[in-house]
Design an enzyme around this catalytic site. Sequence first.
Site, PDB file in Angstrom:
ATOM      1  N   LYS A  57      -1.325   6.133   4.128  1.00  0.00           N
ATOM      2  CA  LYS A  57      -2.446   5.343   3.478  1.00  0.00           C
ATOM      3  C   LYS A  57      -3.773   6.987   5.299  1.00  0.00           C
ATOM      4  O   LYS A  57      -3.517   6.778   6.071  1.00  0.00           O
ATOM      5  CB  LYS A  57      -2.860   4.546   4.810  1.00  0.00           C
ATOM      6  CG  LYS A  57      -2.520   3.200   3.636  1.00  0.00           C
ATOM      7  CD  LYS A  57      -2.975   1.495   4.667  1.00  0.00           C
ATOM      8  CE  LYS A  57      -2.556   1.215   3.267  1.00  0.00           C
ATOM      9  NZ  LYS A  57      -1.387   0.583   2.901  1.00  0.00           N
TER      10      LYS A  57
ATOM     11  N   ASP B   1      -1.667   6.438  -0.317  1.00  0.00           N
ATOM     12  CA  ASP B   1      -2.292   5.179  -1.075  1.00  0.00           C
ATOM     13  C   ASP B   1      -3.620   5.341  -0.746  1.00  0.00           C
ATOM     14  O   ASP B   1      -4.232   5.773  -0.548  1.00  0.00           O
ATOM     15  CB  ASP B   1      -1.995   4.265   0.417  1.00  0.00           C
ATOM     16  CG  ASP B   1      -0.874   3.722   0.254  1.00  0.00           C
ATOM     17  OD1 ASP B   1       0.109   3.170  -0.935  1.00  0.00           O
ATOM     18  OD2 ASP B   1      -0.211   2.568   1.382  1.00  0.00           O
ATOM     19  N   MET B   2      -4.182   4.308  -1.733  1.00  0.00           N
ATOM     20  CA  MET B   2      -5.969   4.253  -2.319  1.00  0.00           C
ATOM     21  C   MET B   2      -6.726   2.424  -1.244  1.00  0.00           C
ATOM     22  O   MET B   2      -6.171   1.678  -1.150  1.00  0.00           O
ATOM     23  CB  MET B   2      -5.965   4.097  -3.152  1.00  0.00           C
ATOM     24  CG  MET B   2      -7.538   4.425  -3.635  1.00  0.00           C
ATOM     25  SD  MET B   2      -8.543   5.726  -3.196  1.00  0.00           S
ATOM     26  CE  MET B   2      -8.088   6.647  -4.618  1.00  0.00           C
TER      27      MET B   2
ATOM     28  N   GLN C  17      -6.980   2.448  -8.823  1.00  0.00           N
ATOM     29  CA  GLN C  17      -7.016   1.153  -8.669  1.00  0.00           C
ATOM     30  C   GLN C  17      -7.793   0.262 -10.140  1.00  0.00           C
ATOM     31  O   GLN C  17      -9.035   1.046 -10.023  1.00  0.00           O
ATOM     32  CB  GLN C  17      -7.358   0.449  -7.129  1.00  0.00           C
ATOM     33  CG  GLN C  17      -7.492   0.684  -6.340  1.00  0.00           C
ATOM     34  CD  GLN C  17      -8.285   0.655  -4.949  1.00  0.00           C
ATOM     35  OE1 GLN C  17      -8.796   1.846  -5.353  1.00  0.00           O
ATOM     36  NE2 GLN C  17      -7.487   0.111  -3.999  1.00  0.00           N
TER      37      GLN C  17
ATOM     38  N   ARG D 210       0.423   6.454  -9.366  1.00  0.00           N
ATOM     39  CA  ARG D 210       0.166   5.407  -9.644  1.00  0.00           C
ATOM     40  C   ARG D 210      -0.540   4.900  -9.781  1.00  0.00           C
ATOM     41  O   ARG D 210      -1.736   4.760  -9.143  1.00  0.00           O
ATOM     42  CB  ARG D 210       0.752   4.857  -7.727  1.00  0.00           C
ATOM     43  CG  ARG D 210       1.221   3.395  -7.809  1.00  0.00           C
ATOM     44  CD  ARG D 210       1.394   3.385  -6.482  1.00  0.00           C
ATOM     45  NE  ARG D 210       2.104   3.930  -5.697  1.00  0.00           N
ATOM     46  CZ  ARG D 210       1.971   3.613  -4.298  1.00  0.00           C
ATOM     47  NH1 ARG D 210       1.046   2.653  -3.239  1.00  0.00           N
ATOM     48  NH2 ARG D 210       3.413   4.919  -3.885  1.00  0.00           N
TER      49      ARG D 210
ATOM     50  N   ARG E 268      -0.738  -9.196   1.000  1.00  0.00           N
ATOM     51  CA  ARG E 268      -0.321 -10.034  -0.037  1.00  0.00           C
ATOM     52  C   ARG E 268      -0.462 -11.658  -0.547  1.00  0.00           C
ATOM     53  O   ARG E 268       0.135 -12.248  -1.259  1.00  0.00           O
ATOM     54  CB  ARG E 268       1.340  -9.647   0.657  1.00  0.00           C
ATOM     55  CG  ARG E 268       1.556  -8.417   0.942  1.00  0.00           C
ATOM     56  CD  ARG E 268       1.761  -7.481  -0.295  1.00  0.00           C
ATOM     57  NE  ARG E 268       1.195  -7.123  -1.054  1.00  0.00           N
ATOM     58  CZ  ARG E 268       0.309  -6.093  -0.851  1.00  0.00           C
ATOM     59  NH1 ARG E 268       0.125  -5.641   0.331  1.00  0.00           N
ATOM     60  NH2 ARG E 268      -0.598  -6.120  -2.027  1.00  0.00           N
TER      61      ARG E 268
HETATM   62  P1  FDA Z   1      -1.207 -10.151 -10.115  1.00  0.00           P
HETATM   63  O1  FDA Z   1      -1.169 -10.203  -8.576  1.00  0.00           O
HETATM   64  O2  FDA Z   1      -2.057 -10.738 -11.162  1.00  0.00           O
HETATM   65  O3  FDA Z   1      -0.295 -10.639 -10.092  1.00  0.00           O
HETATM   66  C1  FDA Z   1       1.063 -11.017 -10.899  1.00  0.00           C
HETATM   67  C2  FDA Z   1       2.289 -11.835 -11.058  1.00  0.00           C
HETATM   68  O4  FDA Z   1       3.038 -10.867 -10.149  1.00  0.00           O
HETATM   69  C3  FDA Z   1       1.858 -12.811  -9.711  1.00  0.00           C
HETATM   70  O5  FDA Z   1       1.559 -14.015 -10.905  1.00  0.00           O
HETATM   71  C4  FDA Z   1       3.140 -13.550  -9.451  1.00  0.00           C
HETATM   72  O6  FDA Z   1       4.335 -13.920 -10.096  1.00  0.00           O
HETATM   73  C5  FDA Z   1       3.424 -11.425  -8.554  1.00  0.00           C
HETATM   74  N1  FDA Z   1       2.839 -11.384  -7.422  1.00  0.00           N
HETATM   75  C6  FDA Z   1       1.742 -10.414  -7.290  1.00  0.00           C
HETATM   76  N2  FDA Z   1       1.587  -9.656  -6.013  1.00  0.00           N
HETATM   77  C7  FDA Z   1       2.379 -11.224  -5.451  1.00  0.00           C
HETATM   78  C8  FDA Z   1       2.736 -11.383  -4.080  1.00  0.00           C
HETATM   79  N3  FDA Z   1       2.090 -10.625  -2.788  1.00  0.00           N
HETATM   80  N4  FDA Z   1       3.371 -12.198  -3.860  1.00  0.00           N
HETATM   81  C9  FDA Z   1       3.771 -12.872  -4.536  1.00  0.00           C
HETATM   82  N5  FDA Z   1       4.109 -12.573  -6.238  1.00  0.00           N
HETATM   83  C10 FDA Z   1       2.560 -11.799  -6.108  1.00  0.00           C
HETATM   84  N6  FDA Z   1      -3.267  -1.745  -4.123  1.00  0.00           N
HETATM   85  C11 FDA Z   1      -4.574  -1.087  -3.072  1.00  0.00           C
HETATM   86  O7  FDA Z   1      -5.789  -1.231  -3.451  1.00  0.00           O
HETATM   87  N7  FDA Z   1      -3.697   0.576  -3.260  1.00  0.00           N
HETATM   88  C12 FDA Z   1      -2.341   1.120  -2.895  1.00  0.00           C
HETATM   89  O8  FDA Z   1      -2.653   1.971  -2.501  1.00  0.00           O
HETATM   90  C13 FDA Z   1      -1.183   0.043  -3.085  1.00  0.00           C
HETATM   91  N8  FDA Z   1      -0.471   0.629  -4.107  1.00  0.00           N
HETATM   92  C14 FDA Z   1       0.268  -0.468  -4.605  1.00  0.00           C
HETATM   93  C15 FDA Z   1       1.643  -0.166  -3.914  1.00  0.00           C
HETATM   94  C16 FDA Z   1       2.714  -0.380  -5.437  1.00  0.00           C
HETATM   95  C17 FDA Z   1       3.986   0.249  -5.573  1.00  0.00           C
HETATM   96  C18 FDA Z   1       2.363  -2.370  -5.868  1.00  0.00           C
HETATM   97  C19 FDA Z   1       3.121  -2.803  -6.567  1.00  0.00           C
HETATM   98  C20 FDA Z   1       1.108  -1.772  -5.810  1.00  0.00           C
HETATM   99  C21 FDA Z   1       0.281  -2.114  -4.793  1.00  0.00           C
HETATM  100  N9  FDA Z   1      -1.027  -2.456  -4.477  1.00  0.00           N
HETATM  101  C22 FDA Z   1      -1.650  -1.190  -3.639  1.00  0.00           C
HETATM  102  C23 FDA Z   1      -1.415  -3.365  -4.730  1.00  0.00           C
HETATM  103  C24 FDA Z   1      -1.954  -4.031  -6.218  1.00  0.00           C
HETATM  104  O9  FDA Z   1      -3.246  -3.476  -5.714  1.00  0.00           O
HETATM  105  C25 FDA Z   1      -1.766  -5.305  -6.467  1.00  0.00           C
HETATM  106  O10 FDA Z   1      -2.888  -6.074  -5.364  1.00  0.00           O
HETATM  107  C26 FDA Z   1      -0.762  -6.453  -6.170  1.00  0.00           C
HETATM  108  O11 FDA Z   1       0.009  -5.109  -6.818  1.00  0.00           O
HETATM  109  C27 FDA Z   1      -0.783  -7.511  -7.570  1.00  0.00           C
HETATM  110  O12 FDA Z   1      -0.513  -7.324  -8.727  1.00  0.00           O
HETATM  111  P2  FDA Z   1      -0.441  -6.977  -9.476  1.00  0.00           P
HETATM  112  O13 FDA Z   1      -0.720  -6.289 -10.469  1.00  0.00           O
HETATM  113  O14 FDA Z   1       1.164  -7.745  -9.367  1.00  0.00           O
HETATM  114  O15 FDA Z   1      -0.752  -8.657 -10.434  1.00  0.00           O
END
Ligand code: FDA
Length: 309
Positions: free
Chosen positions: A98, A135-136, A164, A185, A290
Amino acid sequence: MLRQALLGVSRSSTIKNLAVHAPLTRQVVQRFVAGEDAADAVAATGSLAAAGLLTTIDRLGEDTTDRAQADGVAGAYGDLLRLLTEDGLTPKAEVSVKLSALGLLLGPDGPRIARANAERICHAARNAGTTVTLDMEDHTLTDATLDVLRELRRDFPDTGAVLQAYLRRTEADCRDLARAGSRVRLCKGAYAEPPTVAFTDPAEVDRSYVRCMKILVAGQGYPMLATHDPRLVEIGRYLVRDHRRQPDSYEFQMLYGVRSAEQQRLARLGHQVRVYLPYGSDWYGYLVRRLAERPANLTFFARSLVSRS
Ligand code: FDA
């Protein structure tokens, strides 16, 4: 609503103190964070590698307020990369950083300081035979982060970007970055953002994610599809098949401790899967994001706070 409220109170130092010192908080933290030291991250990376999973390691910390601390973060990444190399874990493991941890917010000189520190990490990563992804953070840092990315890519073209899908600007950014060799990403976005810059309806965010994913998968770059959302993962699988992408030309990415069985299932199906693996003692901001993603996580956390009194 709950998500916005939680992300809002995360800035309260009283809540932070309460959370950090609650005895059971540790149990919640352990689910999402590999440990406090680089050695913990290396050990977790080894276990994930044995299960066929790649990693991107984040040393927790953000919003650094002094120069020495920012320089120290770059040094810590250098130490981590040395440990990974000694254990033969690169290039399977890369690092995520970051820019606010590297000094981006240190006044007018912030961008220069953050870029210099990011360059040190890119050098260390190159020596270790691996890569760095920026990261963003919240939308006030998007332009500054993409500026630093462009500068870094002159010498380190494999530096990864994060976009994002919740930001209204992101489709255009995807078009701009979907070029040969460009590692991008795509995530939904984890910060509390105003409707002027971001979609706030989850269905709109999902639709934006699909539009962005189509641009990245059809483009010349290297898409890294970061989501746990089953529907988006399925659409991603369909798109990479439709565009005849080879398995080494894209990745799925998920967070440490979230949908671990799905990570392994995708890897068994022949996809590259990379786990975002955080470590360090400054876990509060990461943990709150999270918790905000999934209300069910909150119940566990709330119990840990109540048990304190
Ligand atoms: P969504 O939040 O809709 O979740 C879909 C399903 O996944 C949920 O119903 C649940 O089952 C499961 N799930 C998701 N999050 C969970 C949790 N915390 N605990 C338990 N279950 C969960 N963001 C950002 O702003 N800047 C960044 O640099 C990054 N970098 C990044 C790297 C990587 C590898 C990942 C996977 C994610 C990020 N993120 C991020 C976070 C991202 O923006 C987002 O907040 C999370 O991935 C949750 O979004 P989903 O796409 O999983 O969908």
